[in-house]
Motif scaffolding. Structure first.
Motif, PDB file in Angstrom:
ATOM      1  N   VAL A 133       0.843  -1.198   0.000  1.00 31.22           N
ATOM      2  CA  VAL A 133       0.000   0.000   0.000  1.00 31.22           C
ATOM      3  C   VAL A 133       0.881   1.251   0.000  1.00 31.22           C
ATOM      4  CG1 VAL A 133      -1.666   1.346   1.349  1.00 31.22           C
ATOM      5  CG2 VAL A 133      -1.991  -1.117   1.061  1.00 31.22           C
ATOM      6  N   ARG A 134       1.936   1.237   0.797  1.00 33.82           N
ATOM      7  CA  ARG A 134       2.862   2.378   0.841  1.00 33.82           C
ATOM      8  C   ARG A 134       3.518   2.582  -0.525  1.00 33.82           C
ATOM      9  NH1 ARG A 134       8.365   3.150   1.731  1.00 33.82           N
ATOM     10  NH2 ARG A 134       8.858   5.139   2.697  1.00 33.82           N
ATOM     11  N   THR A 137       1.028   3.898  -3.070  1.00 33.00           N
ATOM     12  CA  THR A 137       0.676   5.287  -2.768  1.00 33.00           C
ATOM     13  C   THR A 137       1.804   6.226  -3.191  1.00 33.00           C
ATOM     14  OG1 THR A 137      -0.679   4.577  -0.911  1.00 33.00           O
ATOM     15  CG2 THR A 137      -0.019   6.887  -0.942  1.00 33.00           C
ATOM     16  N   GLN A 140       1.909   6.625  -6.908  1.00 37.46           N
ATOM     17  CA  GLN A 140       0.841   7.476  -7.442  1.00 37.46           C
ATOM     18  C   GLN A 140       1.092   8.951  -7.151  1.00 37.46           C
ATOM     19  OE1 GLN A 140      -1.642   6.571  -9.493  1.00 37.46           O
ATOM     20  NE2 GLN A 140      -0.609   4.600  -9.474  1.00 37.46           N
ATOM     21  N   LEU A 141       1.742   9.246  -6.023  1.00 35.24           N
ATOM     22  CA  LEU A 141       1.984  10.638  -5.641  1.00 35.24           C
ATOM     23  C   LEU A 141       3.220  11.227  -6.307  1.00 35.24           C
ATOM     24  CD1 LEU A 141       1.169  10.441  -1.819  1.00 35.24           C
ATOM     25  CD2 LEU A 141      -0.282  11.340  -3.656  1.00 35.24           C
TER      26      LEU A 141
END
Length: 180
Positions: A133-134, A137, A140-141
């Motif tokens: 998940v990290r 994320t 995506q950022l």
């Protein structure tokens, strides 16, 4: 409090039977067969036409199926869900119509999210899940074209999850809530 009313007989009984069979098959084989979803779609169309007439029944069937399909399609496209799960939710929508399908999708996401975390934790892969998940994320950022740090390029799978069980639980939970 629910937004819609319980669908007329035999819809709750039929859709309940279909999702329970699908969940059972998903647990055993990690697959939801096309013949099961296809037969559910065809019979749902016949029942919708029988209950509401040809025009209204066909529209309710199509709107519900499209709602279920579109709600889960992004997760399939992101490789977070199997095609059978998307097709199963479309079939649920064909039986229940668009409004009730929205409720089912919401409850399914809640049940599926909690169930998935518990299943992954039970398998001892919770830390891997959190790393995935990290990594996703951060990817995506990050600005487009930024190189992906090593170890974050390809998250390791935490295993398959029989999401048909969550769809069945969401469907039965909404129907039970409407009946209560």
């Amino acid at each position: 409090m629910h937004l819609t009313q319980l669908p007329p007989y035999p819809v709750p009984l039929c859709v309940s039977a279909w999702v329970l069979i699908a969940a059972s098959m998903d647990i055993v084989s990690r697959r939801i067969p096309n013949w099961l979803v296809g037969s559910g779609l065809v019979i749902a169309l016949a029942v919708q036409i029988w209950l509401h007439g040809a025009a209204a029944g066909s529209v309710a069937w199509l709107a519900g199926a499209a709602t279920g399909f579109v709600a889960l399609l992004p997760f399939y496209l992101l490789r977070g869900m199997a095609a059978g799960d998307v097709k199963l939710m479309a079939m649920v929508g064909a039986w229940l119509g668009a409004s009730t399908t929205c409720e089912v999708v919401l409850v399914t996401f809640i049940v599926g999210g909690i169930g998935s975390v518990l299943l992954v934790a039970g398998r001892g892969h919770l830390v891997r899940l959190l790393r995935n998940v990290r990594a996703l994320t951060l990817r995506q950022l990050a600005p487009r074209g930024t190189p992906v740090p090593s170890g974050q390029a390809d998250p390791q799978s935490v295993g398959s999850i029989p999401y048909g069980v969550a769809i069945a639980a969401g469907t039965l939970g909404v129907l039970y809530g409407m009946a209560g």
